[in-house]
Design a protein around this motif. Structure first.
Motif, mmCIF file in Angstrom:
data_model
loop_
_atom_site.group_PDB
_atom_site.id
_atom_site.type_symbol
_atom_site.label_atom_id
_atom_site.label_comp_id
_atom_site.label_asym_id
_atom_site.label_seq_id
_atom_site.Cartn_x
_atom_site.Cartn_y
_atom_site.Cartn_z
ATOM 1 N N ILE A 19 0.857 -1.187 0.000
ATOM 2 C CA ILE A 19 0.000 0.000 0.000
ATOM 3 C C ILE A 19 0.891 1.233 0.000
ATOM 4 C CG2 ILE A 19 -1.864 1.209 1.205
ATOM 5 C CD1 ILE A 19 -2.716 -1.548 0.539
ATOM 6 N N PRO A 20 0.699 2.163 -0.919
ATOM 7 C CA PRO A 20 1.516 3.386 -0.916
ATOM 8 C C PRO A 20 1.139 4.319 0.243
ATOM 9 C CG PRO A 20 -0.138 3.489 -2.650
ATOM 10 C CD PRO A 20 -0.258 2.133 -2.036
ATOM 11 N N ASP A 21 2.052 5.194 0.605
ATOM 12 C CA ASP A 21 1.830 6.194 1.660
ATOM 13 C C ASP A 21 1.386 5.579 2.977
ATOM 14 O OD1 ASP A 21 2.371 8.165 -0.231
ATOM 15 O OD2 ASP A 21 0.261 8.253 -0.843
ATOM 16 N N ILE A 25 -1.255 6.578 6.600
ATOM 17 C CA ILE A 25 -2.288 5.714 7.196
ATOM 18 C C ILE A 25 -1.970 5.456 8.660
ATOM 19 C CG2 ILE A 25 -3.358 3.444 7.085
ATOM 20 C CD1 ILE A 25 -2.772 3.492 4.058
ATOM 21 N N ILE A 56 -7.961 -4.525 8.391
ATOM 22 C CA ILE A 56 -7.837 -3.125 7.959
ATOM 23 C C ILE A 56 -6.972 -3.024 6.708
ATOM 24 C CG2 ILE A 56 -6.954 -0.860 8.626
ATOM 25 C CD1 ILE A 56 -9.360 -1.549 10.239
ATOM 26 N N GLN A 59 -8.650 -4.111 3.637
ATOM 27 C CA GLN A 59 -9.589 -3.124 3.086
ATOM 28 C C GLN A 59 -8.863 -2.078 2.241
ATOM 29 O OE1 GLN A 59 -11.686 -1.819 6.528
ATOM 30 N NE2 GLN A 59 -13.348 -3.284 6.208
ATOM 31 N N PHE A 60 -7.693 -1.631 2.750
ATOM 32 C CA PHE A 60 -6.910 -0.680 1.948
ATOM 33 C C PHE A 60 -6.492 -1.329 0.634
ATOM 34 C CE2 PHE A 60 -6.262 1.653 5.943
ATOM 35 C CZ PHE A 60 -6.501 2.925 5.491
ATOM 36 N N LEU A 62 -7.995 -3.677 -0.980
ATOM 37 C CA LEU A 62 -9.177 -3.830 -1.842
ATOM 38 C C LEU A 62 -9.454 -2.533 -2.604
ATOM 39 C CD1 LEU A 62 -11.484 -5.878 -2.456
ATOM 40 C CD2 LEU A 62 -12.836 -4.627 -0.777
ATOM 41 N N GLU A 63 -9.424 -1.417 -1.859
ATOM 42 C CA GLU A 63 -9.666 -0.119 -2.507
ATOM 43 C C GLU A 63 -8.637 0.108 -3.606
ATOM 44 O OE1 GLU A 63 -12.247 1.098 -1.713
ATOM 45 O OE2 GLU A 63 -12.675 0.852 0.410
ATOM 46 N N GLN A 66 -9.084 -2.160 -6.738
ATOM 47 C CA GLN A 66 -10.210 -1.692 -7.549
ATOM 48 C C GLN A 66 -9.790 -0.499 -8.392
ATOM 49 O OE1 GLN A 66 -13.183 -1.016 -4.635
ATOM 50 N NE2 GLN A 66 -14.149 -3.001 -4.937
ATOM 51 N N ARG A 168 -18.746 17.126 -19.205
ATOM 52 C CA ARG A 168 -19.245 16.260 -18.124
ATOM 53 C C ARG A 168 -19.150 14.793 -18.531
ATOM 54 N NH1 ARG A 168 -23.053 16.568 -13.875
ATOM 55 N NH2 ARG A 168 -21.879 18.386 -13.285
ATOM 56 N N ASN A 177 -16.987 7.834 -12.306
ATOM 57 C CA ASN A 177 -18.090 8.292 -11.457
ATOM 58 C C ASN A 177 -19.289 8.549 -12.348
ATOM 59 O OD1 ASN A 177 -16.778 8.358 -8.974
ATOM 60 N ND2 ASN A 177 -15.731 10.242 -9.582
ATOM 61 N N MET A 178 -20.457 8.394 -11.808
ATOM 62 C CA MET A 178 -21.619 8.692 -12.603
ATOM 63 C C MET A 178 -22.282 9.964 -12.107
ATOM 64 S SD MET A 178 -21.542 7.019 -15.096
ATOM 65 C CE MET A 178 -23.036 7.612 -15.853
ATOM 66 N N LEU A 179 -21.715 11.090 -12.502
ATOM 67 C CA LEU A 179 -22.407 12.342 -12.221
ATOM 68 C C LEU A 179 -23.603 12.400 -13.148
ATOM 69 C CD1 LEU A 179 -19.511 14.919 -11.988
ATOM 70 C CD2 LEU A 179 -20.684 13.705 -10.185
ATOM 71 N N PRO A 180 -24.690 12.957 -12.698
ATOM 72 C CA PRO A 180 -25.854 13.033 -13.579
ATOM 73 C C PRO A 180 -25.492 13.867 -14.805
ATOM 74 C CG PRO A 180 -26.124 14.429 -11.651
ATOM 75 C CD PRO A 180 -24.914 13.606 -11.410
ATOM 76 N N GLY B 41 -11.812 1.274 12.937
ATOM 77 C CA GLY B 41 -10.764 1.389 11.921
ATOM 78 C C GLY B 41 -11.274 1.339 10.505
ATOM 79 N N PRO B 45 -10.026 3.465 5.526
ATOM 80 C CA PRO B 45 -9.893 3.049 4.114
ATOM 81 C C PRO B 45 -10.891 3.766 3.207
ATOM 82 C CG PRO B 45 -9.893 1.128 5.537
ATOM 83 C CD PRO B 45 -10.232 2.301 6.400
ATOM 84 N N ARG B 48 -9.736 7.260 2.494
ATOM 85 C CA ARG B 48 -8.630 7.250 1.542
ATOM 86 C C ARG B 48 -9.136 7.030 0.120
ATOM 87 N NH1 ARG B 48 -3.247 6.566 2.041
ATOM 88 N NH2 ARG B 48 -2.126 5.496 0.393
ATOM 89 N N LYS B 49 -10.098 6.127 -0.018
ATOM 90 C CA LYS B 49 -10.650 5.840 -1.349
ATOM 91 C C LYS B 49 -11.301 7.100 -1.919
ATOM 92 C CE LYS B 49 -14.071 3.102 -3.783
ATOM 93 N NZ LYS B 49 -15.420 3.604 -3.881
ATOM 94 N N VAL B 81 -21.322 14.521 -6.552
ATOM 95 C CA VAL B 81 -21.565 13.086 -6.409
ATOM 96 C C VAL B 81 -22.485 12.828 -5.218
ATOM 97 C CG1 VAL B 81 -20.481 10.893 -5.819
ATOM 98 C CG2 VAL B 81 -19.419 12.388 -7.498
ATOM 99 N N ALA B 84 -26.136 13.640 -6.046
ATOM 100 C CA ALA B 84 -26.693 12.682 -7.008
ATOM 101 C C ALA B 84 -26.986 11.344 -6.320
ATOM 102 C CB ALA B 84 -25.718 12.492 -8.162
#
Lengths: 235, 108
Positions: A19-21, A25, A56, A59-60, A62-63, A66, A168, A177-180, B41, B45, B48-49, B81, B84
């Motif tokens: 994990i960077p940085d 964290i 924990i 989870q980082f 996973l983010e 993705q 947009r 992201n799905m901005l309208p 905790g 995350p 951060r995301k 966001v 919406a």
């Protein structure tokens, strides 16, 4: 688990997951400990309530994974978007040019109207007519100028809104992201809309009325249906 | 409908809190724990995301004597966001509520 143990294990798990940085964290969790300690909790209690370092860190991770997969597939999208952007830019330049043409036509019409009413016959460009006709045609040209200017304003507002919609769309494609999406019509305030409508309909009405009136007056004045021949405009 | 899963609801809640005022990660975590069953905790995350996605930004704030704290604030994109997704979620929740309460049944 004490605070030091918890943070060390978290650090180890974060670096295991690349994990960077990680320092940032760790800093956050250190702050969390500091607040809770100030509230009178013991280090063990706090560590237990945080969730295990493994969970924990997972989870980082996973983010991050993705975000990475999203980015991997994006190269093609971004290339495609660049091509789209080039074509869009060309189309909008073309559209914009038409708006400029409309404004130029409006200016020309206004200048003609002013010349007719003010009796400036620059370089003899305006053919002979009695001043009554010149006055009526002058008003006709001026109202046409107002109509064109209002039309050009509305037209350019439309293009501006179209560009916004496109931007947009690009942003949505890149960020995932799905901005309208934005409405396609320009968003005028109710007041501006009313004004614009009033100006457009009045200018059209005045233009039509003075155009017909101008021709009729010229015909009566010259005593001929084709008054332009009677006044030898095209000789 | 992706607002249904827990992660999305958490993200939405975090955005909502930060839309009201800038907060430290700890404040966000403490507030959410009162309402949603998560561990202390779990919020970091998510913060951060959201920051990586450009919905939040961070800055350090000095508060007299103590080491400076990291604060989170919502960006313009974050606000867009948030509004919406909030609409989307509330509409979804209302529909589900109707089904669960059985009030959708009388109309059919």
């Amino acid at each position: 688990m004490t605070k030091i143990e918890y943070l060390q294990r978290l650090n180890a798990e974060l670096s295991k997951n690349k994990i960077p940085d990680a320092e940032d964290i760790i800093g956050e969790y250190e702050q969390h400990f500091a607040f809770k300690l100030a509230d009178g909790f013991s280090e063990e209690e706090i560590a237990a309530k945080l969730g295990t370092p493994e969970v924990i860190a997972a989870q980082f991770a996973l983010e991050m994974s993705q975000a990475n997969t999203a980015r991997g597939g994006k190269t093609f999208i971004i290339i495609g978007l660049w091509f789209a952007a080039i074509i869009e830019a060309m189309i909008y330049v073309l559209f914009f040019a038409w708006g400029v043409v409309l404004f130029a036509a409006s200016l020309a019409s206004a200048a003609t109207g002013a010349a007719l009413i003010g009796r400036f016959n620059i370089a003899g460009l305006i053919p002979y007519m009695p001043y009554v006709s010149a006055l009526i045609f002058g008003i006709c040209f001026l109202s046409f100028a107002v109509f064109l200017a209002a039309g050009a304003y509305y037209y350019l507002a439309n293009i501006k809104q179209m560009i916004k919609v496109t931007i947009r769309w690009h942003k949505n494609m890149i960020s995932g992201n799905m901005l309208p999406s934005l409405p396609v019509n320009p968003q005028f305030s109710a007041k501006t809309k009313r004004k614009l409508r009033t100006v457009l309909s009045w200018s059209v009405a005045v233009f039509g009325a003075t155009f017909v009136l101008g021709i009729v007056v010229a015909q009566i004045h010259s005593g001929a249906l084709e008054f332009w021949h009677a006044w030898s405009w095209f000789l | 409908m992706n607002a249904a899963n827990k992660k999305c609801v958490l993200e939405l809640s975090v955005l909502s809190l930060l839309n009201r005022s800038d907060s430290s990660g700890y404040d966000v975590s403490e507030h959410l724990i009162k309402y949603i069953p998560i561990t202390g905790g779990e919020v970091y995350p998510i913060l951060r995301k959201l920051k990586n996605e450009g919905l939040l930004k961070t800055y350090m704030r000095d508060e007299g004597g103590e080491p400076p704290r990291r604060y989170y604030s919502i960006t313009q994109l974050g606000q867009d966001v948030f509004f919406a997704k909030k609409e989307e979620y509330l509409r979804f929740a209302k529909s589900i509520e109707k089904i669960l309460e059985g009030s959708d049944y009388d109309k059919n």
